[in-house]
Design a protein around this motif. Structure first.
Motif, mmCIF file in Angstrom:
data_model
loop_
_atom_site.group_PDB
_atom_site.id
_atom_site.type_symbol
_atom_site.label_atom_id
_atom_site.label_comp_id
_atom_site.label_asym_id
_atom_site.label_seq_id
_atom_site.Cartn_x
_atom_site.Cartn_y
_atom_site.Cartn_z
ATOM 1 N N ASP A 1 24.361 36.810 42.657
ATOM 2 C CA ASP A 1 23.436 36.984 41.533
ATOM 3 C C ASP A 1 22.384 35.889 41.504
ATOM 4 N N LEU A 2 22.836 34.669 41.847
ATOM 5 C CA LEU A 2 21.909 33.542 41.823
ATOM 6 C C LEU A 2 20.700 33.804 42.721
ATOM 7 N N ALA B 1 15.824 26.100 37.670
ATOM 8 C CA ALA B 1 16.130 27.528 37.712
ATOM 9 C C ALA B 1 17.609 27.777 37.997
ATOM 10 N N VAL B 2 18.204 26.940 38.843
ATOM 11 C CA VAL B 2 19.631 27.098 39.149
ATOM 12 C C VAL B 2 20.467 26.661 37.947
ATOM 13 N N TYR C 1 19.304 36.690 43.373
ATOM 14 C CA TYR C 1 18.400 37.601 42.679
ATOM 15 C C TYR C 1 17.639 36.878 41.570
ATOM 16 N N ARG C 2 18.342 35.971 40.896
ATOM 17 C CA ARG C 2 17.666 35.220 39.830
ATOM 18 C C ARG C 2 16.561 34.338 40.401
ATOM 19 N N LEU C 3 16.873 33.639 41.480
ATOM 20 C CA LEU C 3 15.867 32.752 42.085
ATOM 21 C C LEU C 3 14.715 33.568 42.664
ATOM 22 N N ALA D 1 13.656 36.411 41.508
ATOM 23 C CA ALA D 1 12.836 36.862 40.386
ATOM 24 C C ALA D 1 11.907 35.736 39.932
ATOM 25 N N ALA D 2 12.396 34.498 40.010
ATOM 26 C CA ALA D 2 11.589 33.364 39.551
ATOM 27 C C ALA D 2 10.535 32.941 40.573
#
Ligand code: TXA
Ligand code: MG
Length: 318
Positions: free
Chosen positions: A75-76, A199-200, A78-80, A82-83
């Motif tokens: 998931d991390l 972000a992390v 995908y989050r990074l 997106a950012a």
């Protein structure tokens, strides 16, 4: 025909034929080939004179495509993505069988990156395969930040160079290893560590030393020009080189006691972005200059200054 230009269909045709094309990105120029064709990938190693133990980054048009080449994406990631994607970050993820072992240098992982440059994004959208691309310099030399830099050093070995102007960032992407339980930064780069950590949501460990077997491209002597570069604060009081043969690579403030023409300033206003974008071009200029010795000043060790110092450290003569 001229080897440098903005002919996207021609660049795409060369890549489909298994040839090498220089591509612009926001970080540095890449030397691209079809990432899924081992033969095309082999010619990258040949043109760069790059040892086969050094894996290549795979460039995609968008992060959603990563699922086609990786066995697991946390998931991390995908989050990074997106950012920061498209942008100066590379994710190390477990690879699947579509990625040839030559690309990953036999490792079970692959570096995935979405470059933020309109021409290269268009090119990637037109192709039905991803592009493996290291920086478009001969192995061990400074990375190129203009199409002309690529032509100067690799022009006779590649089919075409897509000219996207000077690279906006000028430092290679920041590499984060997400294939392990606790993420690690393998290379400092165009995305500042502070931004990545924010972000992390936690401090990140750095594993960027020369002995790092996971990113062999981070060998200590890696961004080296041919001239002798030494840290200004470690320079001997009485240099063995004539005064007019010495140049100063300064971060911002020129020195009062040295002629201005012998001083090369990365950013007069002390702006990290400007300094980063000028670094490699300036190292090249100094390398081709008549100076015999370059005295190098460190940047402040924060933000992009860390990545600038990391590259300078690799450029100074041990
Ligand atoms: O900004 C960039 O990343 C540029 C542009 C062209 O995208 N590319 C670039 O590629 O700097 P290169 O090959 O010069 O540096 C890639 C680095 C090397 O240090 C390599 O060891 C590391 O990425 N790397 C690639 N795949 C890896 C993997 N699976 N595991 C660990 N490190 C990897
Ligand atoms: Mg490189």
């Amino acid at each position: 025909m001229n080897k440098i230009g903005t002919d996207l269909p021609f660049a795409a045709a060369q890549l489909r034929a298994g040839k090498l094309v220089g591509i612009p990105t926001e970080t540095v120029y890449g030397l691209a080939a079809n990432a899924l064709e081992a033969q095309a990938v082999a010619s990258i190693f040949e043109a760069k004179n790059r040892p086969a133990f050094d894996p290549l980054i795979v460039h995609l048009a968008n992060f959603e495509q990563a699922a086609a080449f990786c066995t697991a994406i946390p998931d991390l990631a995908y989050r990074l993505a997106a950012a920061f994607c498209p942008g100066p970050i590379t994710f190390i993820l477990p690879k699947n069988h579509h990625i040839p072992d030559l690309v990953s240098a036999g490792q079970p992982t692959v570096g995935i990156r979405i470059p933020n440059h309109p021409l290269t994004l268009q090119l990637l959208q037109q192709l039905d395969f991803p592009l493996a691309a290291p920086s478009a310099n001969p192995f061990g030399y400074v990375s190129p930040t203009t199409a002309q830099h690529v032509a100067d050093q690799l022009g006779d070995k590649i089919a075409y160079i897509l000219d996207g102007g000077p690279c906006e960032i000028g430092l290679e992407s920041t590499i984060i290893d997400l294939s392990i339980a606790v993420p690690k930064v393998l290379r400092l780069g165009g995305l500042a560590l502070e931004q990545l950590e924010a972000a992390v949501g936690q401090k990140l460990t750095l594993q960027t030393s020369s002995s790092n077997p996971k990113a062999p491209g981070m060998l200590l002597k890696h961004y080296a020009p041919n001239k002798k570069l030494i840290w200004a604060d470690a320079a001997p009081q009485t240099p063995t080189v004539a005064m007019d043969k010495i140049a100063w690579l300064r971060f911002s403030e020129p020195l009062a006691h040295v002629p201005l023409k012998q001083q090369f300033v990365l950013s007069p206003s002390g702006d990290f972005k400007q300094a980063a974008s000028r670094l490699f071009a300036l190292l090249r200029e100094l390398d081709q200059s008549a100076y015999d010795l370059i005295l190098v000043e460190k940047a402040p060790e924060t933000g992009l200054g860390r990545a600038i110092n990391d590259r300078l450290k690799r450029a100074v003569t041990p």
